[in-house]
Design a protein around this motif. Structure first.
Motif, mmCIF file in Angstrom:
data_model
loop_
_atom_site.group_PDB
_atom_site.id
_atom_site.type_symbol
_atom_site.label_atom_id
_atom_site.label_comp_id
_atom_site.label_asym_id
_atom_site.label_seq_id
_atom_site.Cartn_x
_atom_site.Cartn_y
_atom_site.Cartn_z
ATOM 1 N N PRO A 201 16.654 13.109 2.946
ATOM 2 C CA PRO A 201 16.306 14.533 2.992
ATOM 3 C C PRO A 201 14.799 14.769 2.826
ATOM 4 O O PRO A 201 14.258 15.728 3.373
ATOM 5 C CB PRO A 201 17.081 15.143 1.825
ATOM 6 C CG PRO A 201 17.410 14.014 0.921
ATOM 7 C CD PRO A 201 17.478 12.781 1.783
ATOM 8 N N ARG A 202 14.105 13.883 2.070
ATOM 9 C CA ARG A 202 12.660 14.001 1.853
ATOM 10 C C ARG A 202 12.044 12.612 1.848
ATOM 11 O O ARG A 202 12.690 11.653 1.477
ATOM 12 C CB ARG A 202 12.350 14.637 0.494
ATOM 13 C CG ARG A 202 12.830 16.024 0.316
ATOM 14 C CD ARG A 202 12.436 16.600 -1.043
ATOM 15 N NE ARG A 202 12.897 15.765 -2.143
ATOM 16 C CZ ARG A 202 12.164 15.467 -3.220
ATOM 17 N NH1 ARG A 202 10.961 15.931 -3.351
ATOM 18 N NH2 ARG A 202 12.652 14.708 -4.171
ATOM 19 N N GLN A 203 10.788 12.523 2.251
ATOM 20 C CA GLN A 203 10.033 11.270 2.184
ATOM 21 C C GLN A 203 8.906 11.502 1.179
ATOM 22 O O GLN A 203 7.948 12.203 1.488
ATOM 23 C CB GLN A 203 9.474 10.902 3.553
ATOM 24 C CG GLN A 203 8.779 9.576 3.613
ATOM 25 C CD GLN A 203 9.742 8.414 3.583
ATOM 26 O OE1 GLN A 203 10.849 8.482 4.097
ATOM 27 N NE2 GLN A 203 9.328 7.331 2.963
ATOM 28 N N VAL A 204 9.045 10.940 -0.017
ATOM 29 C CA VAL A 204 8.117 11.204 -1.106
ATOM 30 C C VAL A 204 6.810 10.429 -0.942
ATOM 31 O O VAL A 204 5.752 10.900 -1.335
ATOM 32 C CB VAL A 204 8.784 10.878 -2.460
ATOM 33 C CG1 VAL A 204 7.821 11.074 -3.609
ATOM 34 C CG2 VAL A 204 10.012 11.742 -2.648
ATOM 35 N N SER A 205 6.871 9.234 -0.343
ATOM 36 C CA SER A 205 5.665 8.436 -0.183
ATOM 37 C C SER A 205 5.719 7.621 1.104
ATOM 38 O O SER A 205 6.784 7.360 1.643
ATOM 39 C CB SER A 205 5.486 7.500 -1.380
ATOM 40 O OG SER A 205 6.552 6.597 -1.461
ATOM 41 N N LEU A 206 4.542 7.242 1.563
ATOM 42 C CA LEU A 206 4.406 6.314 2.682
ATOM 43 C C LEU A 206 4.098 4.955 2.070
ATOM 44 O O LEU A 206 3.243 4.851 1.184
ATOM 45 C CB LEU A 206 3.267 6.747 3.602
ATOM 46 C CG LEU A 206 3.408 8.123 4.238
ATOM 47 C CD1 LEU A 206 2.137 8.500 4.978
ATOM 48 C CD2 LEU A 206 4.592 8.153 5.174
ATOM 49 N N LYS A 207 4.780 3.925 2.511
ATOM 50 C CA LYS A 207 4.640 2.614 1.893
ATOM 51 C C LYS A 207 4.676 1.542 2.975
ATOM 52 O O LYS A 207 5.475 1.622 3.903
ATOM 53 C CB LYS A 207 5.796 2.408 0.908
ATOM 54 C CG LYS A 207 5.756 1.144 0.115
ATOM 55 C CD LYS A 207 6.904 1.150 -0.884
ATOM 56 C CE LYS A 207 7.015 -0.139 -1.635
ATOM 57 N NZ LYS A 207 8.135 -0.165 -2.566
ATOM 58 N N LYS A 208 3.791 0.555 2.843
ATOM 59 C CA LYS A 208 3.758 -0.544 3.810
ATOM 60 C C LYS A 208 3.353 -1.824 3.089
ATOM 61 O O LYS A 208 2.432 -1.828 2.272
ATOM 62 C CB LYS A 208 2.765 -0.239 4.926
ATOM 63 C CG LYS A 208 2.739 -1.290 5.999
ATOM 64 C CD LYS A 208 1.859 -0.912 7.157
ATOM 65 C CE LYS A 208 1.901 -2.014 8.206
ATOM 66 N NZ LYS A 208 1.077 -1.683 9.349
ATOM 67 N N PRO B 112 -7.420 -0.367 5.763
ATOM 68 C CA PRO B 112 -6.979 0.150 7.061
ATOM 69 C C PRO B 112 -5.605 0.837 7.004
ATOM 70 O O PRO B 112 -5.369 1.818 7.701
ATOM 71 C CB PRO B 112 -6.923 -1.080 7.965
ATOM 72 C CG PRO B 112 -7.686 -2.134 7.274
ATOM 73 C CD PRO B 112 -7.690 -1.805 5.828
ATOM 74 N N VAL B 113 -4.723 0.328 6.151
ATOM 75 C CA VAL B 113 -3.389 0.926 6.024
ATOM 76 C C VAL B 113 -3.507 2.326 5.432
ATOM 77 O O VAL B 113 -2.892 3.275 5.919
ATOM 78 C CB VAL B 113 -2.466 0.031 5.164
ATOM 79 C CG1 VAL B 113 -1.162 0.742 4.864
ATOM 80 C CG2 VAL B 113 -2.214 -1.287 5.858
ATOM 81 N N LEU B 114 -4.311 2.468 4.385
ATOM 82 C CA LEU B 114 -4.504 3.777 3.773
ATOM 83 C C LEU B 114 -5.188 4.747 4.738
ATOM 84 O O LEU B 114 -4.888 5.940 4.755
ATOM 85 C CB LEU B 114 -5.292 3.654 2.475
ATOM 86 C CG LEU B 114 -4.539 2.957 1.336
ATOM 87 C CD1 LEU B 114 -5.477 2.669 0.167
ATOM 88 C CD2 LEU B 114 -3.349 3.784 0.889
ATOM 89 N N MET B 115 -6.091 4.227 5.573
ATOM 90 C CA MET B 115 -6.727 5.075 6.589
ATOM 91 C C MET B 115 -5.688 5.551 7.596
ATOM 92 O O MET B 115 -5.730 6.704 8.046
ATOM 93 C CB MET B 115 -7.862 4.315 7.277
ATOM 94 C CG MET B 115 -9.075 4.126 6.386
ATOM 95 S SD MET B 115 -10.323 3.002 7.036
ATOM 96 C CE MET B 115 -10.646 3.646 8.642
ATOM 97 N N SER C 144 0.865 -1.164 0.000
ATOM 98 C CA SER C 144 0.000 0.000 0.000
ATOM 99 C C SER C 144 0.909 1.223 0.000
ATOM 100 O O SER C 144 1.875 1.283 0.763
ATOM 101 C CB SER C 144 -0.877 -0.021 1.251
ATOM 102 O OG SER C 144 -1.863 0.947 1.158
ATOM 103 N N GLN C 145 0.613 2.166 -0.864
ATOM 104 C CA GLN C 145 1.481 3.327 -0.999
ATOM 105 C C GLN C 145 0.642 4.581 -1.186
ATOM 106 O O GLN C 145 -0.367 4.567 -1.891
ATOM 107 C CB GLN C 145 2.406 3.159 -2.204
ATOM 108 C CG GLN C 145 3.368 4.290 -2.399
ATOM 109 C CD GLN C 145 4.359 4.008 -3.516
ATOM 110 O OE1 GLN C 145 4.336 2.953 -4.132
ATOM 111 N NE2 GLN C 145 5.224 4.945 -3.767
#
Length: 89
Positions: free
Chosen positions: A46-53, A69-72, A25-26
């Protein structure tokens, strides 16, 4: 008529599949919040472009149900970052 390169699988937005077939999930982080995410996650980037799990499955139906639930959770993470950025931290 066959559409080449198209997938007819119903997919939740934010699902990606890696080269091994496992679903993730991203969610993309808005550019103005990328530096704040680094501070909160204590990353060395230096930057976090996306959240990923990882969703820990290779089955699309399971990935769809696990992704919601992850996206929530990702959605709950971003509003506090907006406040952090507004305070200048």
């Amino acid at each position: 008529m066959v559409a080449l390169g198209c997938s007819f699988d119903a997919r939740v937005d934010g699902l990606i599949k890696n080269r091994h077939g496992t679903y993730y999930s991203q969610q993309r982080v808005p550019e103005r919040l990328q530096r704040a995410v680094v501070r909160v996650l204590k990353s060395s980037r230096p930057r976090q472009v996306s959240l990923k799990k990882t969703l820990g499955t290779k089955v699309l139906a399971e990935a769809n149900s696990r992704a919601k639930p992850v996206l929530m959770e990702f959605d709950r993470t971003l509003p506090p970052l907006r406040l952090l950025r507004a305070q200048g931290a």
